[in-house]
Design an enzyme around this catalytic site. Structure first.
Site, PDB file in Angstrom:
ATOM      1  N   ASN A  64       0.822  -1.208   0.000  1.00 17.70           N
ATOM      2  CA  ASN A  64       0.000   0.000   0.000  1.00 17.70           C
ATOM      3  C   ASN A  64       0.855   1.256   0.000  1.00 17.70           C
ATOM      4  OD1 ASN A  64      -2.309  -1.564   0.097  1.00 17.70           O
ATOM      5  ND2 ASN A  64      -2.684  -1.230   2.274  1.00 17.70           N
ATOM      6  N   ARG A 386     -10.789  -4.626 -14.024  1.00 16.28           N
ATOM      7  CA  ARG A 386      -9.666  -5.485 -13.626  1.00 16.28           C
ATOM      8  C   ARG A 386     -10.131  -6.930 -13.745  1.00 16.28           C
ATOM      9  NH1 ARG A 386      -6.036  -1.973 -11.209  1.00 16.28           N
ATOM     10  NH2 ARG A 386      -6.921  -0.269  -9.989  1.00 16.28           N
ATOM     11  N   ARG A 416      -5.384   1.446 -13.187  1.00 15.18           N
ATOM     12  CA  ARG A 416      -4.005   1.637 -12.742  1.00 15.18           C
ATOM     13  C   ARG A 416      -3.329   0.321 -12.358  1.00 15.18           C
ATOM     14  NH1 ARG A 416      -4.377   5.618  -8.546  1.00 15.18           N
ATOM     15  NH2 ARG A 416      -4.233   7.196 -10.165  1.00 15.18           N
ATOM     16  N   HIS A 446     -15.583   2.440 -14.860  1.00 17.22           N
ATOM     17  CA  HIS A 446     -15.381   1.729 -13.605  1.00 17.22           C
ATOM     18  C   HIS A 446     -16.601   0.885 -13.234  1.00 17.22           C
ATOM     19  CE1 HIS A 446     -14.584   1.595  -9.104  1.00 17.22           C
ATOM     20  NE2 HIS A 446     -13.439   1.192  -9.609  1.00 17.22           N
ATOM     21  N   TYR A 479     -12.079 -10.070  -1.335  1.00 15.66           N
ATOM     22  CA  TYR A 479     -12.821  -8.817  -1.258  1.00 15.66           C
ATOM     23  C   TYR A 479     -14.286  -9.133  -0.972  1.00 15.66           C
ATOM     24  CZ  TYR A 479      -9.052  -6.109  -3.537  1.00 15.66           C
ATOM     25  OH  TYR A 479      -7.869  -5.494  -3.852  1.00 15.66           O
ATOM     26  N   ARG A 575     -13.964   2.081   4.836  1.00 15.01           N
ATOM     27  CA  ARG A 575     -12.749   1.306   5.127  1.00 15.01           C
ATOM     28  C   ARG A 575     -11.497   2.171   5.069  1.00 15.01           C
ATOM     29  NH1 ARG A 575      -9.485  -1.051   1.217  1.00 15.01           N
ATOM     30  NH2 ARG A 575     -11.105  -0.604  -0.225  1.00 15.01           N
ATOM     31  N   HIS A 603     -15.237  -4.102   0.527  1.00 18.38           N
ATOM     32  CA  HIS A 603     -15.131  -3.419  -0.767  1.00 18.38           C
ATOM     33  C   HIS A 603     -16.476  -3.003  -1.349  1.00 18.38           C
ATOM     34  CE1 HIS A 603     -14.010  -3.183  -5.165  1.00 18.38           C
ATOM     35  NE2 HIS A 603     -13.010  -2.528  -4.629  1.00 18.38           N
TER      36      HIS A 603
END
Length: 721
Positions: A64, A386, A416, A446, A479, A575, A603
């Protein structure tokens, strides 16, 4: 070890006073993110977790932090370098933020090293050793030397540093060792650099038991005489480089694919943002590295004796189930089994929601595979943000195209760190005959949506999947996300308009159910909060529950402050980043914010509005979404917000998922008005939401079996206060 995400007014070591008055209505975004990563690191100290899982949390905190520097700090450095006069929502310049960030990040890295020291002792006690250089002796020394000569030596390429050999390019996240040597024959000093390739395993495991590992840089220093025969080693030190890895999209990019192929190459050569030096590095070597890699932009720090904390995840793979979480096998929804595994029949009968990772992602793959192989399916449309490296989703789309179906894939090249993989998938899909679309140049797509059109009798029926997470088989195991399936005709028409918007820039009209950003999602969200404000002012119960990853958008935060002032009860489960200040008298007295950090990564995005009654209630307005409440999600991304109308699904998401998140007290942190996060004390009534969902089936997925088996335990908000 818990450190607050303070509103930074002036760094203690900064003599430059802040020119503008900071805005005390907001926490700083970057410092709030560092506070989140501090909470992740705290899980590495949690004795309730098995030892290797604690090590995993430490590794995650390192990953992270790397990304934070490569993207967020790089962006601030760019503003500072280009003298961009832009202040954060809390009123700080880029320079002031960087000063505070460096201080907090250095403290965080020091804590990481301290945690690694503690875990290393515990690993030793558990019979899993990471050897220090001085501990290599006897048969271990002999085996390692043979291994070094045969398996490592051929890969390494030492490079002399002298006028004839300029300092080489060090790749992003590159770990290297620099040596000061002296030639024994003539006492001539020589300086050498050895880069450790990314393909090389960071930790070498010795054969046999107990498990013994040694870091590759330790091995290199130990066997430097093998690499440099005829030289004495005067000094050696490791260092690591982090580079600017964000990408700016050129507005007039003619060929998006070619642009990204070149941009990925540029990313690897981005400017140095952070130079990490091994603690105790000799001054002369530190001076060389600072001169060659420091530059004007680099943040330089001595970061401990183990650089690249992220690489500790390699040790987690050790076969020690006693040091890991008990294995968990996700359930397959019984609703679909009742229809013989026919996803379309189950969805046609009633909407269904699948709660990952407790219910398997295989149901999403089954939906797509059935669509690919069903001769009555005529068209499939799919967004891919993704998809990971596992090709299950891609293969289903390829199978469908090869079967002659009309298949459209919206592949997001701006995801990304997944850009390169997404380009690979796009190429494979195009070769199979899939119509690949890259969406908008300025906006990321997205939204996570699948649309399947199926011929049924003389008409066509549209089946849709809306996800709060990605079509990624690996992350779906860790997730927590929702997959919502529906055959609602109105939702299908909205989804079709959404795809036309992305592929052909056809502006949607008369959307019945779905809200889209950047079109109308923010405004519709504001309208929902306004209804609660009106209810509160009319003396009715009013409430907002919202679960998301981050809350940053100033306009939405101001609207929540307005709602609090009117008396609306607001509970937020966030979160990560939260720029809203909760519990401040006269500003946010009725707002509570908590963060849940545990075995699974929270998530899902879920929003609920009381609609004239106290939450939870059957008439509450409930939505799922792909969006966090951030400016980029509202203004620069294609996102969706979808109402949940089916009563069973409504009950599961509101009364089960949201209530469980609100009453969890074993993995929860509460955000205080001053920015500090306090871990919740479970007291004598502990409740762990992850354990609850691992041991209790979902309401929506159980189907008819719910009526003939023990009921799912009812959750009560009385545990919350």
């Amino acid at each position: 070890m818990n450190r607050p995400a303070h509103i930074v007014r002036q760094a203690e070591d900064d003599d430059d006073p802040i020119g503008a008055e900071p805005n005390d209505r907001f926490f700083n975004r970057e410092l709030s993110w560092l506070a989140f990563n501090r909470r992740v690191l705290e899980e590495a100290c949690n004795p309730a977790h098995p030892l290797l899982e604690r090590l995993r949390f430490l590794s995650i905190s390192g990953s992270n932090l790397d990304e934070f520097f490569m993207v967020r700090v790089a962006g601030l450095k760019g503003q500072q370098t280009q003298d961009v006069d832009r202040r954060s929502a809390d009123g700080l310049t880029a320079g002031q933020q960087l000063t505070a960030i460096v201080r907090e990040a250095d403290a965080l890295m020091a804590s990481q090293q301290a945690v690694w020291g503690d875990l290393r002792v515990l690993l030793d006690e558990a019979g899993l050793f990471v050897l220090r250089r001085e501990a290599i002796e006897g048969e271990a020394d002999e085996w390692l030397e043979t291994h070094f000569r045969d398996q490592i030596f051929p890969i390494l390429t030492p490079q002399a540093l002298d006028p004839a050999h300029p300092f080489p390019f060090i790749p992003n996240r590159g770990l290297s060792v620099i040596f000061d040597l002296v030639r024994i024959s003539d006492n001539e000093p020589v300086r050498e650099l050895v880069m450790l390739p990314h393909t090389m395993t960071r930790f070498v495991r010795l054969p046999g038991e107990p498990a013994r590992y040694i870091a590759i840089e330790t091995l290199l220093k130990r066997f430097a005489p093998v690499l440099f025969p005829g030289y004495d080693v005067l000094a050696a030190a490791s260092f690591r480089v982090l580079r600017d890895s964000d990408m700016e999209i050129e507005e007039e990019a003619e060929d998006l694919v070619r642009y990204f192929a070149n941009a990925i190459k540029r990313r690897r050569r981005g400017r140095v943002i952070r130079l990490e030096l091994e603690t105790g590095i000799p001054d002369v070597l530190a001076a060389v590295l600072k001169d060659e890699l420091g530059g004007a932009d680099a943040i330089i720090t001595e970061s401990g004796n183990l650089l690249g904390i992220v690489d500790l995840d390699g040790l987690v793979d050790e076969d020690r189930p006693d040091l890991k979480f008990p294995p968990f096998t996700p359930r397959f929804p019984e609703r679909i089994r009742e229809f013989g595994g026919d996803c379309f029949a189950a969805i046609k009968a009633k909407d269904i929601v699948v709660h990952h990772p407790y219910e398997t992602f295989e149901v999403v793959l089954a939906f797509l595979k059935q669509a690919a192989n069903d001769p009555d399916v005529v068209a499939i449309k799919q967004t891919l943000y993704r998809a990971g490296k596992q090709p299950a989703v891609i293969n289903a789309l390829i199978t469908a195209a090869e079967a002659g179906k009309s298949v459209t894939a919206v592949v997001e090249l701006k995801a990304r760190f997944d850009e390169e993989q997404n380009m690979v998938w796009a190429s494979a899909l195009e070769r199979a005959g899939v119509q690949v679309v890259y969406g908008f140049i300025d906006w990321k797509t997205h939204a996570k949506v699948s649309l399947v059109v199926r011929r049924e009798g003389s008409a066509f029926r549209t089946y849709c999947h809306f996800g709060t997470g990605n079509y990624h088989p690996v992350t779906a195991k860790i997730y927590t996300d929702l997959s919502f399936f529906t055959a609602d005709a109105a939702v299908g028409r909205d989804a079709a308009q959404m795809f036309n918007y992305i592929t052909g820039y056809v502006e949607p009209t008369d959307m019945a159910r779905v809200s889209l950003s950047p079109r109308d999602l923010r405004q519709n969200l504001m309208n929902l909060i306004d209804v609660e404000i009106a209810n509160a002012r009319a003396g009715k119960p009013a409430g907002v529950w919202a679960k998301m990853n981050s809350l940053v958008d100033p306009a939405v935060i101001e609207k929540l402050y307005e709602a609090s002032g009117a008396g609306v009860e607001i509970d937020l489960i966030i979160r990560g980043i939260c720029c809203l200040r909760p519990g401040v008298p006269g500003l946010s007295e009725t707002i509570r914010v908590k963060s849940v950090i545990g075995r699974f990564l929270e998530h899902s995005r879920i929003w609920a509005f009381g609609n004239g009654k106290a939450l939870p209630n059957d008439g509450a307005k409930l939505f799922i979404s792909s969006a966090d409440w951030m400016p980029r999600n509202f203004d620069r991304r294609v996102e969706y917000m979808l109402p949940i109308l089916n009563p069973t699904v409504h009950d599961q998401i509101l009364d089960q998922v949201m209530v469980a998140n609100l009453i969890d007290n074993e993995q929860s942190w509460e955000l205080q008005p001053d920015g500090e996060y306090n871990r919740v004390d479970p007291g004598d009534r502990p409740f762990n939401l992850h354990r609850y969902f691992m041991t209790n089936p979902s309401l929506s997925g159980r189907g008819a079996s719910l009526a003939t088996s023990n009921a799912v335990p009812t959750l009560s908000l009385r545990r919350k206060r």
